[in-house]
Design a protein around this motif. Sequence first.
Motif, PDB file in Angstrom:
ATOM      1  N   THR A  37      31.259  47.236  27.487  1.00  0.00           N
ATOM      2  CA  THR A  37      31.458  46.538  28.573  1.00  0.00           C
ATOM      3  C   THR A  37      30.453  45.684  29.437  1.00  0.00           C
ATOM      4  OG1 THR A  37      33.136  48.324  28.936  1.00  0.00           O
ATOM      5  CG2 THR A  37      32.934  46.739  30.820  1.00  0.00           C
TER       6      THR A  37
ATOM      7  N   ASP B 248      32.064  42.222  33.407  1.00  0.00           N
ATOM      8  CA  ASP B 248      33.591  43.086  33.213  1.00  0.00           C
ATOM      9  C   ASP B 248      33.445  44.128  34.197  1.00  0.00           C
ATOM     10  OD1 ASP B 248      34.289  41.282  31.390  1.00  0.00           O
ATOM     11  OD2 ASP B 248      33.336  42.607  29.595  1.00  0.00           O
ATOM     12  N   ARG B 249      32.449  44.915  34.359  1.00  0.00           N
ATOM     13  CA  ARG B 249      32.569  46.034  35.439  1.00  0.00           C
ATOM     14  C   ARG B 249      32.514  45.376  36.820  1.00  0.00           C
ATOM     15  NH1 ARG B 249      28.342  47.674  31.635  1.00  0.00           N
ATOM     16  NH2 ARG B 249      26.674  47.393  33.405  1.00  0.00           N
TER      17      ARG B 249
ATOM     18  N   ARG C 193      34.022  42.842  37.420  1.00  0.00           N
ATOM     19  CA  ARG C 193      35.345  42.377  37.748  1.00  0.00           C
ATOM     20  C   ARG C 193      36.533  43.354  38.052  1.00  0.00           C
ATOM     21  NH1 ARG C 193      37.989  37.932  36.757  1.00  0.00           N
ATOM     22  NH2 ARG C 193      36.765  35.963  36.359  1.00  0.00           N
ATOM     23  N   GLU C 194      36.141  44.505  37.314  1.00  0.00           N
ATOM     24  CA  GLU C 194      37.219  45.745  37.573  1.00  0.00           C
ATOM     25  C   GLU C 194      36.879  46.376  38.927  1.00  0.00           C
ATOM     26  OE1 GLU C 194      36.065  48.851  34.416  1.00  0.00           O
ATOM     27  OE2 GLU C 194      36.629  47.302  32.921  1.00  0.00           O
TER      28      GLU C 194
ATOM     29  N   GLU D  12      38.261  42.915  41.467  1.00  0.00           N
ATOM     30  CA  GLU D  12      39.675  42.433  41.406  1.00  0.00           C
ATOM     31  C   GLU D  12      40.661  43.073  42.431  1.00  0.00           C
ATOM     32  OE1 GLU D  12      41.586  39.779  38.137  1.00  0.00           O
ATOM     33  OE2 GLU D  12      40.504  41.341  37.433  1.00  0.00           O
TER      34      GLU D  12
END
Length: 168
Positions: free
Chosen positions: A3, A7-8, A10-11, A14
């Motif tokens: 990851t 990506d982290r 975004r998690e 979001e």
Amino acid sequence: MSTTQIDRLRELLEPLAAKRGMNLEDVKITPAGRRRVLQIVVDTDEGVGLDACAELSRAASEALDEGDLMGGAPYVLEVTSPGAERPLTEPRHYLRSVGRLVRLRLTGGGELAARLVAVDDTGLDLEIPGEKGRKGTARRVDLADVASARVEVEFSRRPAGDESTKEA
């Protein structure tokens, strides 16, 4: 499964954006001297105001401070909207841009500047402006034929509901 930091992020971000009725459009980290700039790009159907950006900025700052996603190096947090000449990459972007002038680069080559009249699951209905006062022409473009698209800035945009250029 690896990851990435983006990506982290975004998690983490979001749900914060969604809680405020926003779509998280992009997350970027760019170097700026000894610091980094973490740019969070958000949008809504109505656009994003300064107060909404400030509220998300505070929430994101708190969440980032609780974790270690940005590491120990200093960074600047920036929450922003996509801007006037935003790229159109998702169906919701096209829907938000109905009535606006767009520039399309087509997969078969060539470019097209036209007013976005309607959008559906398979394509775009466009009005290509007429030249020298002539009436514009309608054109349908399949989404599969669009390599890239972007909203064009208009300085003399026709007001919403102005039917003066349409046929009676």
